[in-house]
Design a protein around this motif. Structure first.
Motif, PDB file in Angstrom:
ATOM      1  N   ILE A  11       0.825  -1.209   0.000  1.00  0.00           N
ATOM      2  CA  ILE A  11       0.000   0.000   0.000  1.00  0.00           C
ATOM      3  C   ILE A  11       0.863   1.264   0.000  1.00  0.00           C
ATOM      4  O   ILE A  11       1.770   1.422   0.810  1.00  0.00           O
ATOM      5  CB  ILE A  11      -0.962   0.000   1.198  1.00  0.00           C
ATOM      6  N   VAL A  12       0.552   2.143  -0.946  1.00  0.00           N
ATOM      7  CA  VAL A  12       1.259   3.416  -1.100  1.00  0.00           C
ATOM      8  C   VAL A  12       0.258   4.553  -0.943  1.00  0.00           C
ATOM      9  O   VAL A  12      -0.816   4.528  -1.536  1.00  0.00           O
ATOM     10  CB  VAL A  12       1.922   3.514  -2.494  1.00  0.00           C
ATOM     11  N   PHE A  13       0.599   5.530  -0.129  1.00  0.00           N
ATOM     12  CA  PHE A  13      -0.197   6.753  -0.062  1.00  0.00           C
ATOM     13  C   PHE A  13       0.750   7.892   0.287  1.00  0.00           C
ATOM     14  O   PHE A  13       1.790   7.685   0.909  1.00  0.00           O
ATOM     15  CB  PHE A  13      -1.335   6.642   0.964  1.00  0.00           C
ATOM     16  N   GLY A  14       0.400   9.086  -0.131  1.00  0.00           N
ATOM     17  CA  GLY A  14       1.270  10.217   0.158  1.00  0.00           C
ATOM     18  C   GLY A  14       1.126  11.324  -0.867  1.00  0.00           C
ATOM     19  O   GLY A  14       0.266  11.283  -1.738  1.00  0.00           O
ATOM     20  N   HIS A  15       2.008  12.308  -0.758  1.00  0.00           N
ATOM     21  CA  HIS A  15       1.995  13.469  -1.651  1.00  0.00           C
ATOM     22  C   HIS A  15       2.940  13.207  -2.822  1.00  0.00           C
ATOM     23  O   HIS A  15       3.497  12.110  -2.959  1.00  0.00           O
ATOM     24  CB  HIS A  15       2.440  14.714  -0.875  1.00  0.00           C
ATOM     25  N   ASN A  16       3.134  14.196  -3.670  1.00  0.00           N
ATOM     26  CA  ASN A  16       4.074  14.045  -4.790  1.00  0.00           C
ATOM     27  C   ASN A  16       4.964  15.275  -4.921  1.00  0.00           C
ATOM     28  O   ASN A  16       5.394  15.636  -6.005  1.00  0.00           O
ATOM     29  CB  ASN A  16       3.319  13.813  -6.105  1.00  0.00           C
ATOM     30  N   ARG A  17       5.263  15.899  -3.787  1.00  0.00           N
ATOM     31  CA  ARG A  17       5.967  17.181  -3.823  1.00  0.00           C
ATOM     32  C   ARG A  17       7.426  17.112  -3.369  1.00  0.00           C
ATOM     33  O   ARG A  17       8.122  18.117  -3.351  1.00  0.00           O
ATOM     34  CB  ARG A  17       5.207  18.191  -2.948  1.00  0.00           C
ATOM     35  N   HIS A  18       7.914  15.917  -3.006  1.00  0.00           N
ATOM     36  CA  HIS A  18       9.291  15.840  -2.513  1.00  0.00           C
ATOM     37  C   HIS A  18       9.932  14.505  -2.911  1.00  0.00           C
ATOM     38  O   HIS A  18      10.276  13.691  -2.052  1.00  0.00           O
ATOM     39  CB  HIS A  18       9.300  15.988  -0.991  1.00  0.00           C
ATOM     40  N   PRO A  19      10.106  14.262  -4.224  1.00  0.00           N
ATOM     41  CA  PRO A  19      10.650  12.972  -4.665  1.00  0.00           C
ATOM     42  C   PRO A  19      12.155  12.829  -4.481  1.00  0.00           C
ATOM     43  O   PRO A  19      12.687  11.722  -4.539  1.00  0.00           O
ATOM     44  CB  PRO A  19      10.285  12.943  -6.153  1.00  0.00           C
ATOM     45  N   GLN A  20      12.869  13.938  -4.278  1.00  0.00           N
ATOM     46  CA  GLN A  20      14.324  13.869  -4.158  1.00  0.00           C
ATOM     47  C   GLN A  20      14.742  13.373  -2.774  1.00  0.00           C
ATOM     48  O   GLN A  20      14.092  13.631  -1.778  1.00  0.00           O
ATOM     49  CB  GLN A  20      14.960  15.234  -4.439  1.00  0.00           C
ATOM     50  N   GLU A  21      15.839  12.638  -2.741  1.00  0.00           N
ATOM     51  CA  GLU A  21      16.343  12.101  -1.483  1.00  0.00           C
ATOM     52  C   GLU A  21      16.814  13.232  -0.568  1.00  0.00           C
ATOM     53  O   GLU A  21      17.240  14.286  -1.043  1.00  0.00           O
ATOM     54  CB  GLU A  21      17.489  11.126  -1.754  1.00  0.00           C
ATOM     55  N   PRO A  22      16.742  13.024   0.762  1.00  0.00           N
ATOM     56  CA  PRO A  22      17.151  14.086   1.694  1.00  0.00           C
ATOM     57  C   PRO A  22      18.640  14.395   1.578  1.00  0.00           C
ATOM     58  O   PRO A  22      19.451  13.514   1.269  1.00  0.00           O
ATOM     59  CB  PRO A  22      16.802  13.498   3.069  1.00  0.00           C
TER      60      PRO A  22
END
Length: 415
Positions: free
Chosen positions: A193-204
């Motif tokens: 199961i995946v849920f979340g936003h799409n505004r921060h795909p880059q690694e920290p």
């Protein structure tokens, strides 16, 4: 196409030329309680049970009048940590997008900048994610679907991209599970199961963690934002595998149906992908993008790192809009990360089907696309209709038709 040719003659099927996208409105059309309002109710009813299961304690707050209140880390992180309370309807109504709305500056001030403070902050952020994940998966698992004959039967020329976690298509429409791709996982498999936003795909940015203090706190927020991102581009790579394994060729896609899907910003990358796959290609755009990638070889890496750090400080730390140079640097970095992951997906896929021979590659002959695929989109009310008209315009598609109900949109499949 290669996969299609590898099948035995008795297994050959007619080309798949229709993609059906299933959204939450589809399940609600079937009478299921799958709205975020339903999730909010589930969360409040089961929170204490979830906290006990995860061995997480609520935090105690003493108000000026001496009243003691207890709140979970969820209310602290996504609300006001200095004065927590129940999260408002806006948070729940836009649940996935809301997961990106963490006030890093206020969280940093609340916890402090010493090592023990950062340890407490990390624990709180981790607990928040654990609580919401447990609640969301539990809610999905609680949705019961009975077998019914809906009076519709989709054609054998269809494949399905399902944004829901349920098995409604199989139980009520007789869809073969091999033709259905659950883009965000299935209720029967909690880990999927995946849920979340799409505004921060880059690694920290790891450098922030080594700096400690407020920067260390900023890193922790940067990290949790990355972990709660859907990583749409990764999922698109898996979607490509699914389509390939079903012998789908982009040139052969004639129709795309969108049933009960809001086409909201959090999922727009998927629709952009489908749009590009189903349009007549423009070679000028391809050449232009190729030129941009080649120019990256001349970048100053130290300056790029500095710009990315500035982006995080502005966008996450202070909720300001980063300057253009910082935004571009972060975009370039994210593209590099994604390119590396895409290459790995390609290698894994070739292992699955075996490397095609030159003869097999040369034998693949598909007529080039001469017209764009037609989109058939259901909408719910005037506001939804207006939004979808905006989305289609932004995606550059004019070959579409809107339907005021799912029934009207799929009338051709009525038994």
């Amino acid at each position: 196409m290669i996969f299609r040719k590898k099948k035995k003659p008795t297994e050959l099927q007619s080309p798949i030329d229709t993609i059906v996208v299933i959204g939450n409105g589809f399940d609600r059309w079937q009478g299921l309680n799958t709205s975020y309002a339903d999730f909010k109710t589930y969360y409040h009813e089961h929170l204490d049970e979830i906290l006990k299961k995860l061995h997480i304690k609520k935090r105690k707050y003493v108000s000026p009048d001496g009243t003691v209140e207890e709140w979970s880390d969820v209310e602290l992180v996504y609300g006001d940590p200095f004065d927590p309370g129940e999260l408002d309807n806006e948070f729940w109504n836009n649940f996935e997008n809301s997961l990106a709305d963490i006030d890093a500056e206020r969280i940093n001030l609340f916890f402090g900048k010493e090592r023990r403070d950062l340890k407490d902050m990390r624990r709180s952020l981790r607990n928040t994610k654990r609580i919401l994940t447990e609640a969301f998966c539990g809610w999905i698992a609680s949705i019961s679907i009975t077998k019914e004959d809906t009076g519709y039967r989709f054609g054998d020329n269809c494949v399905f991209i399902n944004f829901n976690y349920t098995d409604t298509l199989r139980k009520r429409f007789g869809v073969d599970e091999m033709r259905e791709f659950h883009i965000h996982g299935e209720a029967t498999d909690k880990k999927s199961i995946v849920f979340g936003h799409n505004r921060h795909p880059q690694e920290p940015e790891a450098l922030l963690a080594t700096m400690g203090g407020r920067f260390g706190g900023l890193y922790l927020v940067d990290e949790i934002l990355y972990e709660t991102d859907k990583h749409c581009q990764d999922i698109i790579q898996i979607l490509c595998m699914f389509l390939a394994m079903n012998g789908v060729m982009s040139e052969e896609i004639k129709d795309i149906y969108v049933l009960g899907q809001s086409m909201s910003p959090v999922d727009i990358e998927y629709f952009d992908f489908l749009m590009r796959c189903s349009k007549v290609p423009f070679l000028d755009n391809v050449e232009e993008e190729s030129g941009e990638l080649e120019a990256e070889d001349e970048l100053d890496e130290l300056n790029e790192l500095n710009q990315r750090m500035q982006f995080i400080i502005d966008e996450i730390g202070y909720h300001n809009t980063a300057n253009e140079n910082a935004a571009n640097a972060m975009e370039r970095w994210q593209q590099r990360e994604q390119a590396a992951r895409n290459e790995q997906y390609s290698k894994e896929f070739l292992k699955m089907i075996g490397n095609p021979t030159k003869t097999e590659l040369d034998s693949v002959k598909v007529a080039p696309r001469t017209e764009d695929a037609k989109w058939h989109i259901s909408y719910f009310g005037d506001t939804d209709k207006e939004w979808k008209e905006i989305v289609m315009k932004e995606l550059g598609c004019s070959n579409y038709q809107l339907y005021p109900s799912i029934d009207e949109c799929i009338s051709k499949w009525k038994k």
